[in-house]
Structures are given as structure tokens and as C-alpha cells.
Scaffold this active site. Structure first.
Site, PDB file in Angstrom:
ATOM      1  N   ASP A   9      23.696  44.393   6.085  1.00 21.27           N
ATOM      2  CA  ASP A   9      23.492  44.094   4.666  1.00 21.27           C
ATOM      3  C   ASP A   9      24.805  44.373   3.928  1.00 21.27           C
ATOM      4  O   ASP A   9      25.354  45.462   4.039  1.00 21.27           O
ATOM      5  CB  ASP A   9      22.355  44.972   4.123  1.00 21.27           C
ATOM      6  N   ASP A 103      22.911  37.797   2.029  1.00 21.92           N
ATOM      7  CA  ASP A 103      23.767  38.931   2.421  1.00 21.92           C
ATOM      8  C   ASP A 103      23.148  39.828   3.483  1.00 21.92           C
ATOM      9  O   ASP A 103      23.622  40.926   3.715  1.00 21.92           O
ATOM     10  CB  ASP A 103      24.135  39.767   1.189  1.00 21.92           C
ATOM     11  N   GLU A 104      22.093  39.360   4.135  1.00 18.68           N
ATOM     12  CA  GLU A 104      21.336  40.250   4.990  1.00 18.68           C
ATOM     13  C   GLU A 104      20.804  39.492   6.206  1.00 18.68           C
ATOM     14  O   GLU A 104      20.314  38.376   6.066  1.00 18.68           O
ATOM     15  CB  GLU A 104      20.160  40.743   4.141  1.00 18.68           C
TER      16      GLU A 104
HETATM   17  P1  TTP Z   1      20.878  43.412  -2.117  1.00 22.21           P
HETATM   18  O1  TTP Z   1      21.384  43.474  -0.716  1.00 22.21           O
HETATM   19  O2  TTP Z   1      19.504  43.894  -2.395  1.00 22.21           O
HETATM   20  O3  TTP Z   1      21.836  44.218  -3.091  1.00 22.21           O
HETATM   21  P2  TTP Z   1      23.406  44.359  -3.064  1.00 22.21           P
HETATM   22  O4  TTP Z   1      24.020  43.691  -1.883  1.00 22.21           O
HETATM   23  O5  TTP Z   1      23.946  43.892  -4.378  1.00 22.21           O
HETATM   24  O6  TTP Z   1      23.639  45.924  -3.006  1.00 22.21           O
HETATM   25  P3  TTP Z   1      23.387  46.904  -1.779  1.00 22.21           P
HETATM   26  O7  TTP Z   1      22.897  46.069  -0.643  1.00 22.21           O
HETATM   27  O8  TTP Z   1      24.720  47.526  -1.503  1.00 22.21           O
HETATM   28  O9  TTP Z   1      22.398  47.890  -2.276  1.00 22.21           O
HETATM   29  O10 TTP Z   1      20.959  41.928  -2.642  1.00 22.21           O
HETATM   30  C1  TTP Z   1      22.026  41.044  -2.298  1.00 22.21           C
HETATM   31  C2  TTP Z   1      22.378  40.165  -3.466  1.00 22.21           C
HETATM   32  O11 TTP Z   1      21.226  39.435  -3.877  1.00 22.21           O
HETATM   33  C3  TTP Z   1      22.835  40.914  -4.688  1.00 22.21           C
HETATM   34  O12 TTP Z   1      24.241  41.188  -4.665  1.00 22.21           O
HETATM   35  C4  TTP Z   1      22.444  40.004  -5.806  1.00 22.21           C
HETATM   36  C5  TTP Z   1      21.225  39.267  -5.290  1.00 22.21           C
HETATM   37  N1  TTP Z   1      20.000  39.848  -5.888  1.00 22.21           N
HETATM   38  C6  TTP Z   1      19.456  39.222  -7.003  1.00 22.21           C
HETATM   39  O13 TTP Z   1      19.965  38.205  -7.439  1.00 22.21           O
HETATM   40  N2  TTP Z   1      18.354  39.781  -7.576  1.00 22.21           N
HETATM   41  C7  TTP Z   1      17.792  40.937  -7.135  1.00 22.21           C
HETATM   42  O14 TTP Z   1      16.804  41.426  -7.716  1.00 22.21           O
HETATM   43  C8  TTP Z   1      18.344  41.566  -5.966  1.00 22.21           C
HETATM   44  C9  TTP Z   1      17.745  42.828  -5.427  1.00 22.21           C
HETATM   45  C10 TTP Z   1      19.447  40.986  -5.397  1.00 22.21           C
HETATM   46 MG    MG Z   2      23.269  43.992   0.015  1.00 22.52          MG
END
Ligand code: TTP
Ligand code: MG
Length: 444
Positions: A9, A103-104
Site C-alpha cells: 500500500d 495504490d494497493e
Molecule cells: P489509502 O491507501 O487509504 O490512503 P493513502 O495512500 O493516502 O495513505 P496511507 O495508505 O499512507 O494511509 O488510499 C489511497 C488513495 O486513495 C489516497 O491517497 C486517496 C484515495 N482515497 C480517496 O480518494 N478517498 C478516501 O476516502 C480514501 C481513504 C482514499
Molecule cells: Mg495508501
């Protein structure tokens, strides 16, 4: 044989891409999403999280927490480009890669040739290689014997870390975790478990299975008990493409209160839109599913009038659909879903409420503070622009007929700021500056 599953992630993904491409924002509080009262935070840099900014928070609240943060609209082309690089790298390790969002992803290491002995070294290489190919993004990685264990391990390693679980330590690793950590346990189930005194994974192991089944029904009760003992056989499924994203709640008692149903629908719509945004997708249709006390099910749909990724749009359409339903007989299940995906919005990114301006503590004195709402399709904070003489830059703020640009690129140092009339013929919006190692998308 014990499976080895990797979960990766990216850290603060959208915000990290912005910091990579905008040198003046590195090390600073950055918020991506809509910033107005109806806007929703998609993500925030770790610097902004220190002030309490979180995903799904309203833009107004985020501004209260971090008034000096840079508030940016999204650049989905840039996020998709980096996502493709990352997924391509994972597919070099193993053909069995299951992306969950931009991103995952899960990777089954079974066919990777990565032996247990050198796993730490390989994972170290993967994270370094990812940073190199994406020119600065970082990822957190977890490895475990089941999907949800790998995912919990990567969460524990965040940000910019790795956690490789020894199969012998997995039960202890999850024992103290909140019941919410178990896949399938949403807010409603969590509430029910807390009501019967079960707070942690360990509590569930000690619970009477008959009671779990009585509370949650046979299939959820059984699967919860299995997951608490780290038994999760779900395979990593290579690239199935989602056609819809939905969520639904089954209630312990049939609900007849419309206000309560509306509140549940709002929460579920927010969750669905978060997943939609994370997938970098925009939806054209909203579907509402209602199962009544007599077990008849009604599914109704409505067009969103263009592809959108806005929580307000989806919520409004869901609530309008709910209006068409007679709830007096009792509702035992309510669900909302979105479908009809597009990879770009028609006019709307995170909704109408694009951030109109932002301020930063380190602004030069001559920078002009602008306010006002951007016109549709106009300059919005964070957008890439090109000036005939000054070159490439990004929109720092726009409104009142003017646009302020910071002239800098990924490989320049922090650059200067200049303000122009919004209709300046020398200035225009442009596409992203491609990464040298960009991977072509089959759909392009
Ligand atoms: P995440 O992997 O949940 O968050 P992140 O990568 O920003 O932070 P981290 O993993 O380090 O905690 O989500 C990936 C991307 O998806 C995030 O950068 C933006 C998007 N996203 C949204 O658009 N809305 C949301 O509610 C969430 C959780 C994420
Ligand atoms: Mg993330």
C-alpha cells in the site's frame, strides 16, 4: 503448506504524488480533495495528518485543522501513471497480483521464487525499486499467510516500512486488535459485537460460537470465528475488473424510521465513494437495494447525469431513490452501489466544490491571496499549466479572474510564483509531465 501473501500500500498516495511533482510542497502539509463545505478530503500528507486532517473529513474541517496546508484538486492521470508503474513492478515478481485500488494490491508469492530465507531482503529491494521507478513514492509492505494478515501487517508497518510475519507469530499479532480489523466487520457488526462485550480479536476467540451465530447469523458468525483464528483461505485473484462498487447492511431488527435509514445510506454512500475515488474511477449510475421484512427485494437505479466521483452527487441520488421506497413495512437490508465506470470525470473531480485557493506559511510577500470559485473546466489548485515564456508550473490559486502559478517541476528546485489574468493567452492547462519509466496502459 503455508501460503505467503504480500500486501503493498503506497503511503499518502495522492499527496505523495503531489509532493513529488511540486518540490515546494515536500515536507509540507498537503491536502488533496475538495476544500469547501461540501468538499471531501481524499487524502492528506503525513505532515497534514499531524494536525489531525483525515480522509473523508469535510474540506472545511480540514482547513480548521491545517489552515496553512496546500489544498489541491486531484490529478488522476498522474495517480494512474504511478499506479501502473507499481502494478507492473508487482507483476514482475509474480503473475498473481490482485489490485484493490490504485495504490494497493495483494501478491501471491507462491510462484515468485522468493524463499522465506531472503524475504526481508527481497521486500527491501521491492520498496527501493518502487521508489526509484516512481521517482520518490514510498510503499508499506506486509507479508503473512493470509490476505487479511498481510494487510494488517502492512498497516502496522506504515508509513514507509515493512512487516514480515512469521507464521508462528500471527495469532499473537492479531489477538489484541479491535474487532473492526477483521474483514467483513463494518460499523453495524462492530456495534453488535461491542454490545455483547466483544472488543478484540482475542475476545472473539473466547466467545461462545453459538452466541456469535445468534447475533450475526450462521455464515457471518462462522466466518468471524475462523478469521479470529487467522483462518482465511481466500485466494489472491489476479486482476478481476470491478463492474460495480457497493456496500449493504443487514439489520438485526427491521427498520421503519426513514431518518435512520437516510443516516445509514449517507454513511454507506461515503464509503462507496471513498472506494470509487481510491480506484481512480468515476461512476455514471447509482443503485439502491432494499430488502423488506417479507424478504422481497427491490433494486432501483438512477443516472448521475455524467460520470462523477463526488460524495454529494452519489448521496443525493441515493437519498432520492430512497424517497421512492415505502419503508413502513420494515426494511431488513439497505444497500447502495455505483456502476457505469469511466476513468475521467465529466467536469467533476471531487465535486463542484473545488478548492478555490490555498495559502502556505512560506509564501513570498508578493503572492496574491485569491478567493472565489473556479468556473467549470477552469484553473484549479494543483493543475498543471504551461506558460509560453516561463515554462511549466502548477496552479497555486485561482479566482476573481486571476490565476497564480508556481513555476517548478519534479526535477527543478522550489520555483517562483507569478499571477496572471485567467484569460492570459500565454498560459494554458496541460497534461502531466510523464515519468521516464511510465508504463503504457492497455486501455490508452
Ligand atoms: P489509502 O491507501 O487509504 O490512503 P493513502 O495512500 O493516502 O495513505 P496511507 O495508505 O499512507 O494511509 O488510499 C489511497 C488513495 O486513495 C489516497 O491517497 C486517496 C484515495 N482515497 C480517496 O480518494 N478517498 C478516501 O476516502 C480514501 C481513504 C482514499
Ligand atoms: Mg495508501
Amino acid at each position: 503448506m503455508t501460503r505467503r501473501i504480500l500486501h503493498l500500500d503506497l503511503d499518502a498516495f495522492f499527496a505523495a504524488v503531489e509532493q513529488r511533482d511540486k518540490p515546494s510542497l515536500r515536507g509540507k502539509a498537503v491536502v488533496v480533495g475538495g476544500s469547501g463545505p461540501r468538499g471531501v478530503v481524499a487524502t492528506a500528507s503525513y505532515e497534514a495528518r499531524r494536525f489531525g486532517v483525515r480522509s473523508a473529513m469535510s474540506g472545511t474541517e480540514a482547513k480548521r485543522h491545517a489552515p496553512n496546508a496546500a489544498f489541491l484538486g486531484g490529478r488522476f492521470d498522474a495517480y494512474r501513471e504511478s499506479s501502473r508503474i507499481v502494478m507492473g513492478l508487482l507483476r514482475e515478481i509474480s503473475p498473481v497480483v490482485e489490485p484493490l485500488s490504485l495504490d494497493e494490491a495483494f501478491v501471491d508469492l507462491g510462484s515468485s521464487g522468493w524463499a522465506d530465507g531472503d524475504l526481508a531482503e527481497r521486500v527491501g529491494w521491492l520498496r527501493d525499486e518502487l521508489t526509484r521507478r516512481t521517482e520518490g513514492l514510498t510503499a508499506s509492505v506486509g507479508v503473512g499467510s493470509a490476505k487479511f494478515l498481510a494487510k494488517l501487517a502492512s498497516e502496522a508497518a506504515k508509513p514507509d516500512g515493512a512487516r514480515i510475519l512469521d507464521p508462528a507469530e500471527e495469532l499473537d499479532f492479531i489477538a489484541p486488535m479491535a474487532v473492526r480489523s477483521i474483514p467483513g466487520v463494518g460499523p453495524a457488526t462492530e456495534q453488535r459485537l461491542i454490545t455483547i462485550g466483544l472488543y478484540t480479536v482475542e475476545d472473539i476467540r473466547g466467545a461462545d460460537k453459538a452466541e456469535l451465530i445468534r447475533e450475526l447469523g450462521p455464515s457471518s458468525g462462522e466466518s468471524l470465528a475462523a478469521l479470529a483464528w487467522a483462518r482465511d483461505e481466500r485466494p489472491v485473484e489476479a486482476s478481476r475488473e470491478a463492474k460495480s462498487i457497493s456496500t449493504e447492511d443487514t439489520f438485526a431488527v427491521d427498520l421503519t424510521d426513514r431518518t435512520q435509514l437516510q443516516a445509514i445510506l449517507r454513511r454507506d454512500a461515503a464509503q462507496v465513494v471513498a472506494r470509487l475515488n481510491k480506484a481512480g474511477l468515476f461512476a455514471r449510475t447509482v443503485t439502491l437495494k432494499v430488502r423488506f421484512a417479507d424478504f422481497t427485494t427491490r433494486t432501483i437505479a438512477r443516472s448521475l447525469g455524467g460520470a462523477t466521483g463526488s460524495r454529494d452527487d452519489v448521496t443525493a441520488a441515493g437519498l432520492a431513490l430512497l424517497e421512492e421506497v415505502d419503508v413502513r413495512e420494515g426494511v431488513r437490508l439497505l444497500g447502495i452501489g455505483v456502476s457505469g465506470f469511466a476513468t475521467s470525470a465529466q467536469e467533476k473531480l471531487f465535486g463542484d466544490e473545488q478548492p478555490e485557493t490555498h495559502t502556505q506559511t512560506d509564501e513570498p510577500d508578493d503572492a496574491v491571496e485569491l478567493s472565489g470559485v473556479r468556473g467549470r473546466g477552469g484553473y484549479y489548485p494543483g493543475a498543471d499549466v504551461q506558460h509560453d515564456e516561463l515554462g511549466r508550473g502548477w496552479v497555486w490559486g485561482a479566482g476573481l479572474g486571476r490565476v497564480t502559478v508556481r513555476f517548478e517541476t519534479r526535477n527543478s528546485g522550489p520555483g517562483p510564483i507569478r499571477t496572471f489574468p485567467a484569460d492570459d493567452p500565454q498560459l494554458r492547462q496541460v497534461g502531466i509531465d510523464p515519468l521516464p519509466l511510465a508504463v503504457r496502459d492497455e486501455d490508452d
